[in-house]
Design a protein around this motif. Structure first.
Motif, short mmCIF file in Angstrom:
data_model
loop_
_atom_site.label_atom_id
_atom_site.label_comp_id
_atom_site.label_asym_id
_atom_site.label_seq_id
_atom_site.Cartn_x
_atom_site.Cartn_y
_atom_site.Cartn_z
N ASN A 135 3.36 -15.70 -11.47
CA ASN A 135 2.46 -16.85 -11.62
C ASN A 135 1.96 -17.36 -10.26
N VAL A 136 1.70 -16.43 -9.33
CA VAL A 136 1.17 -16.78 -8.02
C VAL A 136 -0.33 -16.49 -8.01
N PRO A 137 -1.19 -17.47 -7.72
CA PRO A 137 -2.64 -17.21 -7.71
C PRO A 137 -2.98 -16.11 -6.72
N HIS A 138 -3.72 -15.12 -7.20
CA HIS A 138 -4.06 -13.96 -6.36
C HIS A 138 -5.40 -13.42 -6.85
N TYR A 139 -6.42 -13.49 -5.98
CA TYR A 139 -7.75 -13.01 -6.36
C TYR A 139 -7.76 -11.52 -6.60
N SER A 140 -8.57 -11.11 -7.57
CA SER A 140 -8.87 -9.69 -7.79
C SER A 140 -10.16 -9.63 -8.57
N VAL A 141 -11.28 -9.67 -7.86
CA VAL A 141 -12.58 -9.79 -8.51
C VAL A 141 -12.93 -8.54 -9.32
N CYS A 142 -12.52 -7.35 -8.83
CA CYS A 142 -12.90 -6.12 -9.54
C CYS A 142 -11.93 -5.79 -10.66
N GLY A 143 -10.92 -6.62 -10.90
CA GLY A 143 -9.97 -6.37 -11.98
C GLY A 143 -8.84 -5.45 -11.59
N GLY A 144 -8.56 -5.30 -10.30
CA GLY A 144 -7.44 -4.49 -9.86
C GLY A 144 -7.72 -3.00 -9.84
N LYS A 145 -8.97 -2.62 -9.59
CA LYS A 145 -9.34 -1.20 -9.59
C LYS A 145 -9.59 -0.66 -8.18
N GLY A 146 -9.37 -1.49 -7.15
CA GLY A 146 -9.56 -1.03 -5.79
C GLY A 146 -11.01 -0.96 -5.35
N ARG A 147 -11.92 -1.56 -6.11
CA ARG A 147 -13.34 -1.49 -5.77
C ARG A 147 -13.77 -2.62 -4.84
N CYS A 148 -12.95 -3.66 -4.71
CA CYS A 148 -13.25 -4.75 -3.80
C CYS A 148 -12.05 -4.94 -2.89
N SER A 149 -12.12 -5.91 -1.98
CA SER A 149 -10.98 -6.17 -1.10
C SER A 149 -10.48 -7.59 -1.22
N THR A 150 -10.85 -8.28 -2.32
CA THR A 150 -10.47 -9.68 -2.46
C THR A 150 -8.97 -9.88 -2.68
N CYS A 151 -8.25 -8.81 -3.07
CA CYS A 151 -6.81 -8.94 -3.27
C CYS A 151 -6.02 -8.53 -2.04
N ARG A 152 -6.68 -8.31 -0.91
CA ARG A 152 -6.01 -7.77 0.27
C ARG A 152 -4.98 -8.76 0.82
N VAL A 153 -3.94 -8.21 1.41
CA VAL A 153 -2.86 -9.01 1.99
C VAL A 153 -2.51 -8.45 3.36
N ARG A 154 -1.88 -9.28 4.16
CA ARG A 154 -1.35 -8.83 5.44
C ARG A 154 0.17 -8.69 5.30
N ILE A 155 0.69 -7.55 5.65
CA ILE A 155 2.14 -7.32 5.57
C ILE A 155 2.80 -7.97 6.78
N LEU A 156 3.61 -8.99 6.53
CA LEU A 156 4.30 -9.69 7.61
C LEU A 156 5.62 -9.02 7.96
N ALA A 157 6.34 -8.54 6.95
CA ALA A 157 7.62 -7.87 7.19
C ALA A 157 7.98 -7.06 5.95
N SER A 158 8.77 -6.01 6.16
CA SER A 158 9.20 -5.16 5.05
C SER A 158 10.58 -4.60 5.35
N ASP A 159 11.44 -4.57 4.32
CA ASP A 159 12.79 -4.04 4.50
C ASP A 159 12.82 -2.51 4.49
N GLY A 160 11.73 -1.88 4.20
CA GLY A 160 11.68 -0.43 4.16
C GLY A 160 10.25 0.05 4.32
N PRO A 161 10.06 1.36 4.45
CA PRO A 161 8.71 1.89 4.60
C PRO A 161 7.88 1.67 3.33
N LEU A 162 6.61 1.40 3.53
CA LEU A 162 5.68 1.21 2.41
C LEU A 162 4.99 2.53 2.09
N PRO A 163 4.68 2.76 0.82
CA PRO A 163 3.95 3.99 0.47
C PRO A 163 2.59 3.99 1.15
N PRO A 164 2.13 5.14 1.64
CA PRO A 164 0.82 5.19 2.32
C PRO A 164 -0.31 4.89 1.34
#
Length: 577
Positions: A295-324
């Motif tokens: 229930n965290v507000p998060h924009y996704s104008v294209c409906g989560g299909k990767g066609r826009c960048s409105t859902c983009r985030v900056r990775i501040l920290a990660s406990d492990g490697p992220l998938p490429p």
């Protein structure tokens, strides 16, 4: 370019295109079916002739394979998307599309089985007389159900087409015509069905079913002996089997999805947001799905299909490697020149705890639902921007009554608005005694340059006429300053609430505004950039040119200075050979 090609060839993008294509095939069939219904307004015989023509297409082996192959493909891909979905939190339009899609098979089986199988199994010809008599006279409740089914199918298809085309540059102009067709086609189809029903209801008795003359002689002799109850029982068994198969498929997908969720529950991933929110989500969810899950507000104008960048985030920290990044995500990130630590929320499936910052401001209006899509995504386009302003109007207004100032401004705004619209532009906004207009977001850029110059010339001409009209009463001469520039800008719907509208931002807008200021400083009517003149193809003649320094730009911009008299050459001016 290479990344974009890889994205287009990726399996997920191919499945998206396959789902769209199969849906368009079925929507084409439904459109032709409704048009056939509309011909019933002419006569039953006319509708039967059109039916035979359409049947030659859709009941031929290639047409049958195309239609039912598209139906099965679409249903399988819908069920696949339901299985892959990690949360039921979604925008309302997605929920409506899924709900209507799952409802359609249950609505159409009742009609499709008799219409398609009566002739090959029992030799009974299915024409409009038999179908309409059955649905209007014998079983009107079934007729109501099938009318609802047609409307549901049509609504499902139209919603899908809308979300497919809504960001195309030409869609804004075509929307009124498409909307008219979307309303008229089903209305005329249902009116034709009702007209034929009333006609048949007034006829005495009912004709026996007609037998297919193409049947072998033995089958034709045996067909009359087939009791209607036996035919109905056979068709009902087929319908029941299809109901059970589809219901079982939906139930199986839901069960498998639930089992997968239960298996993933022990391995939860914790996502910390820079806003302070904390979400524990099952491993395998995308970050966007995790936001909806928590229930965290998060924009996704294209409906989560990767066609826009409105859902983009900056990775501040990660406990492990992220998938490429996959092909779709990589292409989008390259398009926006994203930093290495920026990822798309809809494409990133974290396998370890991480901390992120949302780069597109989330919706803070409690009246709007989480994951709503309140804005249209911006896109970079080549446009022409026109700024105009009144010179020394502040000084003029100090000696005027407030009502006189409002009167003068409204007359000036009318001149600007009419000139821009007549030339084919779009009035963007009024700012004090200034105005901004856009040309070319949906058209040819060379034409847009000519339109902007023509609009500027018309403003200068009409302002001169306005001054002559106002001179006896106000003893005032309003002088205009106009700046025009063309180049890439970000065009999108921006603003808040009722003030939201299509506008443009970026360097091109800033340069056009600076050129309007230059026109004031040099006491000239129009200052137009060299790229605009060059792309317009209009004759420059003896126009004075110079270079103007623009704040924030390393190189100056070459411009042409156009006086009031010289501006009139831009109205219907000849183009260069």
């Amino acid at each position: 370019m290479k990344r974009a090609i890889v994205a287009l060839l990726s399996p997920e993008r191919s499945l998206q295109k396959l789902r769209l294509s199969s849906g368009l095939v079925m929507l084409t069939f439904v459109t032709m079916h409704l048009i056939n219904h509309a011909v019933l307004l002419v006569s039953l015989d006319s509708a039967d002739r059109v039916l035979r023509a359409f049947a030659a297409l859709w009941r031929s082996p290639p047409g049958t394979i195309l239609l039912y192959g598209s139906l099965v493909t679409h249903l399988v891909l819908v069920l696949r998307s339901i299985y892959l979905r990690r949360t039921w939190r979604m925008p309302a339009r997605e929920a409506v599309q899924i709900g209507l899609g799952l409802l359609i098979p249950f609505l159409i089986i009742e009609h499709v089985v008799p219409a398609r199988l009566s002739q090959p199994l029992y030799g009974i010809i299915v024409d409009y007389r038999s179908v309409v008599h059955s649905l209007w006279v014998v079983n009107p409740l079934s007729g109501v159900r099938q009318s609802i089914a047609l409307l549901v199918i049509w609504a499902h298809g139209c919603v899908g087409v809308y979300f497919w085309l809504r960001y195309r540059s030409w869609y804004r102009g075509a929307f009124p015509y498409l909307l008219t067709a979307a309303i008229l086609v089903p209305v005329l189809g249902l009116l034709g069905f009702a007209e034929a029903g009333r006609t048949l209801a007034d006829l005495p008795g009912s004709a026996p079913p007609l037998l297919d003359p193409a049947l072998p002689r033995g089958l034709r002799e045996a067909a009359p002996a087939v009791e209607p109850a036996i035919v109905a029982a056979g068709l009902n068994r087929i319908k029941l089997a299809l109901y059970l198969v589809f219901a079982g498929a939906v139930a199986l997908v839901l069960v498998l999805r639930r089992l997968r969720m239960l298996a993933e529950r022990p391995s939860l991933v914790t996502v910390s947001y820079s806003s302070g929110a904390l979400v524990r989500m099952p491993r395998g969810l995308s970050l966007l799905e995790g936001s909806r899950y928590g229930n965290v507000p998060h924009y996704s104008v294209c409906g989560g299909k990767g066609r826009c960048s409105t859902c983009r985030v900056r990775i501040l920290a990660s406990d492990g490697p992220l998938p490429p990044p996959g092909p779709i995500e990589a292409a989008t990130l390259a398009r926006i020149h994203a930093d290495p630590d920026v990822r798309l929320g809809c494409q990133l499936h974290p396998a370890a705890n991480l901390s992120v910052a949302l780069l597109t401001a989330p919706n803070t209006d409690p009246g709007l639902p989480v994951a709503a899509e309140p804005v249209r995504p911006g896109r970079e386009e080549e446009i022409v921007v026109l700024f105009c302003d009144l010179r020394n109007f502040t000084v003029l207004s100090e000696a005027r009554l407030p009502y006189d100032v409002v009167f003068l401004l409204n007359r000036y705004f009318a001149v600007v608005g009419q000139a821009v619209e007549k030339a084919g532009g779009r009035l963007d906004k009024f700012i004090g005694d200034g105005a901004m207009a856009l040309f070319g977001p949906t058209g040819n850029r060379n034409d847009a340059c000519r339109q902007a110059l023509s609009a500027a010339a018309a403003i200068v001409r009409d302002m001169a006429q306005l001054n002559e009209e106002l001179a006896p009463t106000f003893a005032t001469r309003l002088k205009i300053a106009i700046g025009i520039h063309t180049g890439p800008s970000v065009v999108g719907v921006m603003g808040y609430g009722a003030t939201k509208g299509l506008t443009a931002i970026g360097d091109t807008v800033n340069v056009a505004s600076r050129l309007e200021t230059t026109a004031k400083e040099r006491d000239i009517a129009i200052v137009v950039s060299e790229p605009t003149i060059r792309r317009s193809g209009l004759q420059v003649g003896e126009l004075e040119s110079c270079e103007v320094a623009i704040r924030g730009r390393s190189a100056p911009v070459r411009v042409y200075l156009v006086s009031e008299a010289e501006s009139q050459r831009f109205i219907a001016a000849p183009q260069k050979a």
